[in-house]
Design a protein around this motif. Structure first.
Motif, PDB file in Angstrom:
ATOM      1  N   PRO A  22       0.799  -1.230   0.000  1.00 18.85           N
ATOM      2  CA  PRO A  22       0.000   0.000   0.000  1.00 18.85           C
ATOM      3  C   PRO A  22       0.831   1.280   0.000  1.00 18.85           C
ATOM      4  O   PRO A  22       0.428   2.275  -0.595  1.00 18.85           O
ATOM      5  N   LYS A  23       2.011   1.241   0.625  1.00 19.73           N
ATOM      6  CA  LYS A  23       2.817   2.470   0.705  1.00 19.73           C
ATOM      7  C   LYS A  23       3.225   2.982  -0.663  1.00 19.73           C
ATOM      8  O   LYS A  23       3.499   4.160  -0.834  1.00 19.73           O
ATOM      9  N   ALA A  24       3.310   2.090  -1.627  1.00 20.03           N
ATOM     10  CA  ALA A  24       3.726   2.491  -2.975  1.00 20.03           C
ATOM     11  C   ALA A  24       2.607   2.266  -3.987  1.00 20.03           C
ATOM     12  O   ALA A  24       2.867   2.112  -5.190  1.00 20.03           O
ATOM     13  N   LEU A  25       1.358   2.291  -3.517  1.00 20.52           N
ATOM     14  CA  LEU A  25       0.208   2.064  -4.410  1.00 20.52           C
ATOM     15  C   LEU A  25       0.406   0.811  -5.273  1.00 20.52           C
ATOM     16  O   LEU A  25       0.076   0.788  -6.445  1.00 20.52           O
ATOM     17  N   ASN A  26       0.952  -0.219  -4.627  1.00 12.89           N
ATOM     18  CA  ASN A  26       1.178  -1.522  -5.284  1.00 12.89           C
ATOM     19  C   ASN A  26       2.105  -1.425  -6.491  1.00 12.89           C
ATOM     20  O   ASN A  26       1.944  -2.189  -7.459  1.00 12.89           O
ATOM     21  N   ALA A  27       3.053  -0.505  -6.452  1.00 13.87           N
ATOM     22  CA  ALA A  27       4.054  -0.452  -7.529  1.00 13.87           C
ATOM     23  C   ALA A  27       4.697  -1.832  -7.653  1.00 13.87           C
ATOM     24  O   ALA A  27       5.043  -2.488  -6.660  1.00 13.87           O
ATOM     25  N   LEU A  28       4.832  -2.281  -8.899  1.00 14.87           N
ATOM     26  CA  LEU A  28       5.158  -3.679  -9.182  1.00 14.87           C
ATOM     27  C   LEU A  28       6.675  -3.865  -9.258  1.00 14.87           C
ATOM     28  O   LEU A  28       7.252  -3.958 -10.337  1.00 14.87           O
ATOM     29  N   GLU A  58      -8.683  -0.653  -2.761  1.00 15.48           N
ATOM     30  CA  GLU A  58      -9.719   0.192  -3.365  1.00 15.48           C
ATOM     31  C   GLU A  58      -9.108   1.435  -3.995  1.00 15.48           C
ATOM     32  O   GLU A  58      -9.690   2.050  -4.880  1.00 15.48           O
ATOM     33  N   LYS A  59      -7.892   1.815  -3.540  1.00 18.51           N
ATOM     34  CA  LYS A  59      -7.250   3.013  -4.112  1.00 18.51           C
ATOM     35  C   LYS A  59      -6.424   2.673  -5.348  1.00 18.51           C
ATOM     36  O   LYS A  59      -6.350   3.472  -6.278  1.00 18.51           O
ATOM     37  N   ALA A  60      -5.788   1.495  -5.350  1.00 13.66           N
ATOM     38  CA  ALA A  60      -4.932   1.181  -6.480  1.00 13.66           C
ATOM     39  C   ALA A  60      -4.890  -0.313  -6.740  1.00 13.66           C
ATOM     40  O   ALA A  60      -4.577  -1.092  -5.837  1.00 13.66           O
ATOM     41  N   ALA A  62      -2.710  -1.264  -9.252  1.00 16.49           N
ATOM     42  CA  ALA A  62      -1.250  -1.092  -9.225  1.00 16.49           C
ATOM     43  C   ALA A  62      -0.909   0.160 -10.023  1.00 16.49           C
ATOM     44  O   ALA A  62      -1.412   0.342 -11.132  1.00 16.49           O
ATOM     45  N   ALA A  63      -0.058   1.002  -9.441  1.00 19.25           N
ATOM     46  CA  ALA A  63       0.293   2.282 -10.084  1.00 19.25           C
ATOM     47  C   ALA A  63       1.464   2.135 -11.039  1.00 19.25           C
ATOM     48  O   ALA A  63       2.077   3.129 -11.415  1.00 19.25           O
ATOM     49  N   GLY A  64       1.776   0.912 -11.427  1.00 21.77           N
ATOM     50  CA  GLY A  64       2.811   0.728 -12.445  1.00 21.77           C
ATOM     51  C   GLY A  64       3.986  -0.061 -11.948  1.00 21.77           C
ATOM     52  O   GLY A  64       4.016  -0.499 -10.790  1.00 21.77           O
ATOM     53  N   ALA A  65       4.946  -0.232 -12.836  1.00 19.14           N
ATOM     54  CA  ALA A  65       6.220  -0.795 -12.402  1.00 19.14           C
ATOM     55  C   ALA A  65       6.820   0.182 -11.394  1.00 19.14           C
ATOM     56  O   ALA A  65       6.426   1.342 -11.327  1.00 19.14           O
ATOM     57  N   ASP A  66       7.775  -0.292 -10.609  1.00 21.86           N
ATOM     58  CA  ASP A  66       8.353   0.557  -9.558  1.00 21.86           C
ATOM     59  C   ASP A  66       9.372   1.518 -10.178  1.00 21.86           C
ATOM     60  O   ASP A  66      10.466   1.115 -10.569  1.00 21.86           O
ATOM     61  N   ILE A  67       8.969   2.774 -10.258  1.00 18.08           N
ATOM     62  CA  ILE A  67       9.797   3.776 -10.949  1.00 18.08           C
ATOM     63  C   ILE A  67      11.136   3.959 -10.227  1.00 18.08           C
ATOM     64  O   ILE A  67      12.186   4.090 -10.856  1.00 18.08           O
ATOM     65  N   LYS A  68      11.086   3.937  -8.877  1.00 16.77           N
ATOM     66  CA  LYS A  68      12.334   4.172  -8.128  1.00 16.77           C
ATOM     67  C   LYS A  68      13.306   3.002  -8.312  1.00 16.77           C
ATOM     68  O   LYS A  68      14.521   3.190  -8.305  1.00 16.77           O
ATOM     69  N   GLU A  69      12.764   1.806  -8.508  1.00 24.93           N
ATOM     70  CA  GLU A  69      13.619   0.646  -8.743  1.00 24.93           C
ATOM     71  C   GLU A  69      14.207   0.679 -10.160  1.00 24.93           C
ATOM     72  O   GLU A  69      15.339   0.239 -10.383  1.00 24.93           O
ATOM     73  N   PHE A  83      14.296  -7.840 -18.410  1.00 24.44           N
ATOM     74  CA  PHE A  83      13.250  -7.048 -17.763  1.00 24.44           C
ATOM     75  C   PHE A  83      12.214  -6.692 -18.828  1.00 24.44           C
ATOM     76  O   PHE A  83      12.539  -6.107 -19.835  1.00 24.44           O
ATOM     77  N   ILE A  84      10.988  -7.112 -18.812  1.00 26.31           N
ATOM     78  CA  ILE A  84      10.294  -7.687 -17.686  1.00 26.31           C
ATOM     79  C   ILE A  84       9.934  -9.172 -17.882  1.00 26.31           C
ATOM     80  O   ILE A  84       9.119  -9.710 -17.115  1.00 26.31           O
ATOM     81  N   GLY A  85      10.487  -9.750 -18.945  1.00 25.80           N
ATOM     82  CA  GLY A  85      10.035 -11.055 -19.410  1.00 25.80           C
ATOM     83  C   GLY A  85       9.854 -12.103 -18.336  1.00 25.80           C
ATOM     84  O   GLY A  85       8.745 -12.559 -18.076  1.00 25.80           O
ATOM     85  N   GLY A 108       0.290   2.141 -16.240  1.00 21.65           N
ATOM     86  CA  GLY A 108       1.546   1.566 -16.718  1.00 21.65           C
ATOM     87  C   GLY A 108       1.517   0.050 -16.612  1.00 21.65           C
ATOM     88  O   GLY A 108       0.602  -0.614 -17.108  1.00 21.65           O
ATOM     89  N   GLY A 109       2.512  -0.498 -15.903  1.00 18.34           N
ATOM     90  CA  GLY A 109       2.563  -1.942 -15.708  1.00 18.34           C
ATOM     91  C   GLY A 109       1.315  -2.480 -15.015  1.00 18.34           C
ATOM     92  O   GLY A 109       0.967  -3.653 -15.187  1.00 18.34           O
ATOM     93  N   GLY A 110       0.613  -1.647 -14.256  1.00 18.20           N
ATOM     94  CA  GLY A 110      -0.633  -2.074 -13.598  1.00 18.20           C
ATOM     95  C   GLY A 110      -1.728  -2.324 -14.622  1.00 18.20           C
ATOM     96  O   GLY A 110      -2.466  -3.311 -14.534  1.00 18.20           O
ATOM     97  N   PRO A 139       5.384   1.773 -22.763  1.00 16.60           N
ATOM     98  CA  PRO A 139       4.983   0.538 -22.076  1.00 16.60           C
ATOM     99  C   PRO A 139       5.910  -0.605 -22.464  1.00 16.60           C
ATOM    100  O   PRO A 139       6.336  -0.680 -23.620  1.00 16.60           O
ATOM    101  N   GLY A 140       6.206  -1.475 -21.501  1.00 17.63           N
ATOM    102  CA  GLY A 140       7.160  -2.547 -21.779  1.00 17.63           C
ATOM    103  C   GLY A 140       6.675  -3.922 -21.376  1.00 17.63           C
ATOM    104  O   GLY A 140       7.418  -4.900 -21.444  1.00 17.63           O
ATOM    105  N   ALA A 141       5.421  -4.012 -20.954  1.00 14.21           N
ATOM    106  CA  ALA A 141       4.872  -5.320 -20.577  1.00 14.21           C
ATOM    107  C   ALA A 141       3.659  -5.636 -21.450  1.00 14.21           C
ATOM    108  O   ALA A 141       2.649  -6.165 -20.988  1.00 14.21           O
TER     109      ALA A 141
END
Ligand code: HXC
Length: 258
Positions: A22-28, A58-60, A62-69, A83-85, A108-110, A139-141
Motif C-alpha cells: 500500500p505504501k507504494a500504491l502496489n508499484a510492481l 480500493e485506491k490502487a 497497481a500504479a505501475g512498475a516501480d519507478i524508483k527501482e 526485464f520484464i520477461g 503503466g505496468g498495472g 509501455p514494456g509489458a
C-alpha cells in the motif's frame, strides 16, 4: 506462504491474490512480481482451485512498475535481466481463468498486468492509463500491443502518446473491461464469476480460454480450424456426455472434470 507484498486466500474454489504494497500504491517491483508469479504457479497446479482473481486495494490495483527501482537501471542490465520477461510472463502462462478485479489506479505496468488477465472487472473508481511517455519511456509489458487489440488504434495512440487516464465508463465503452460495478464490490463480483466458472467442466473451460487466446495469435482461418479441432476433442470427455445428458433429462449437470 511467507509472502511480503501479496496476500493470498481461497474462497471456495476461487483463489484471490491481493497485491499488498500500500505504501507504494502496489508499484510492481521485482519482489512483488516474483511473489505474484509464484502464487499463480501454485494455484494453477492446485486442483482445488478452478479460477484465480488478482486484485489490489480500493485506491490502487497497481500504479505501475516501480519507478524508483527502475530509475538507475542501464541498458545492459535490463537487457540481460530480460526485464520484464521472466517475472511477468508467469501471468500469461496460467491455464486456469484469471480475472482482474480493478479498483482505483491501473497505470503503466498495472494496466498491462490487468490486460494480461483473461477478464477485467472494473470498480466504478477505476482509472486506466499508460503514462510511461511522461517518464521518457514506453509501455514494456505488452501495453502497446494488448491495449491496441482491446481498444483499437486511435484510442490506444491517444492513451500511449499522451499518457492520459481513462475512467471506468470509458474503459467499458472501449471494451477494455467486461463490466463495471461499485468499487467496493469488485472482488465479490470477480469471485462470483470465478465460482460460476468453477461449476463448469474444467477441461472445457481451459480449452475455451486457449481457443479465445488463439484469436490474438493467428489468422481467422487458422483460428477457426484450431477451434474445430479442440471442439472435437471435447467429445472425448465424460463431461460432454454429462452436460448433454443433463440437458436432455432436465437436470443440473454434475461435471467431474474428466
Ligand atoms: C514507485 C510509486 C509509484 C510507482 C506511486 N508510487 N506510484 N512508487 N513506482 N509507479 C509511490 C509514490 O512515490 C508515493 O511514495 C506513494 O506511492 C503514493 O503515491 P502519491 O504519488 O503520493 O499518490 P497520489 O498523489 O495519490 O498519486 C497517485 C498517482 C501517482 C497518480 C497514481 O502516484 C503516480 O502518477 N504514480 C506513477 C504512475 C506511473 O507513472 N506509472 C507508470 C510507471 S512506468 P512516497 O514514498 O512519496 O509516499 C511502468 C513501466 C512498465 O509501469 C513497463 C514494464 C514493466
Amino acid at each position: 506462504a511467507g509472502y511480503e507484498m501479496i496476500a493470498t486466500e481461497t474462497q471456495g474454489r476461487v483463489a484471490v491474490v491481493r497485491l499488498n504494497r500500500p505504501k507504494a500504491l502496489n508499484a510492481l517491483c521485482d519482489q512483488l512480481m516474483g511473489e505474484l508469479g509464484q502464487a499463480l504457479r501454485g494455484f494453477d497446479e492446485d486442483s482445488n482451485v478452478a479460477a484465480i482473481v488478482i486484485t489490489g486495494s480500493e485506491k490502487a490495483f497497481a500504479a505501475g512498475a516501480d519507478i524508483k527501482e527502475m530509475q538507475g537501471r542501464t541498458y545492459p542490465a535490463v537487457y540481460l535481466d530480460d526485464f520484464i520477461g521472466k517475472r511477468w510472463e508467469a501471468v500469461t502462462q496460467v491455464q486456469k481463468p484469471v480475472i482482474a478485479a480493478v479498483a482505483g489506479y491501473a497505470l503503466g505496468g498495472g494496466c498491462e498486468l490487468a490486460m494480461m488477465c483473461d477478464i477485467i472487472i472494473a470498480g466504478d473508481n477505476a482509472r486506466f492509463g499508460q503514462p510511461e511517455i511522461n517518464l521518457g519511456i514506453i509501455p514494456g509489458a505488452g501495453g502497446t500491443q494488448r491495449l491496441t487489440r482491446a481498444v483499437g488504434k486511435s484510442k490506444a495512440m491517444d492513451m500511449v502518446l499522451t499518457g492520459r487516464m481513462m475512467d471506468a465508463q470509458e474503459a467499458e465503452r472501449a471494451n477494455l473491461v467486461s463490466r463495471v460495478v461499485p468499487a467496493g464490490e469488485v472482488v465479490a463480483e470477480a469471485v462470483k464469476m470465478g465460482e460460476a466458472i468453477a461449476a463448469l467442466s474444467a477441461p472445457a473451460v481451459a480449452t475455451a480460454k486457449e481457443a479465445v487466446n488463439r484469436a490474438f495469435e493467428t489468422t481467422l482461418a487458422e483460428g477457426v480450424k484450431f477451434e474445430r479441432r479442440v471442439f472435437h476433442a471435447l467429445f472425448a470427455t465424460e463431461d460432454q456426455k454429462e452436460g448433454m445428458s443433463a440437458f436432455a433429462e432436465k437436470r443440473k449437470p454434475a461435471f467431474r472434470n474428466r
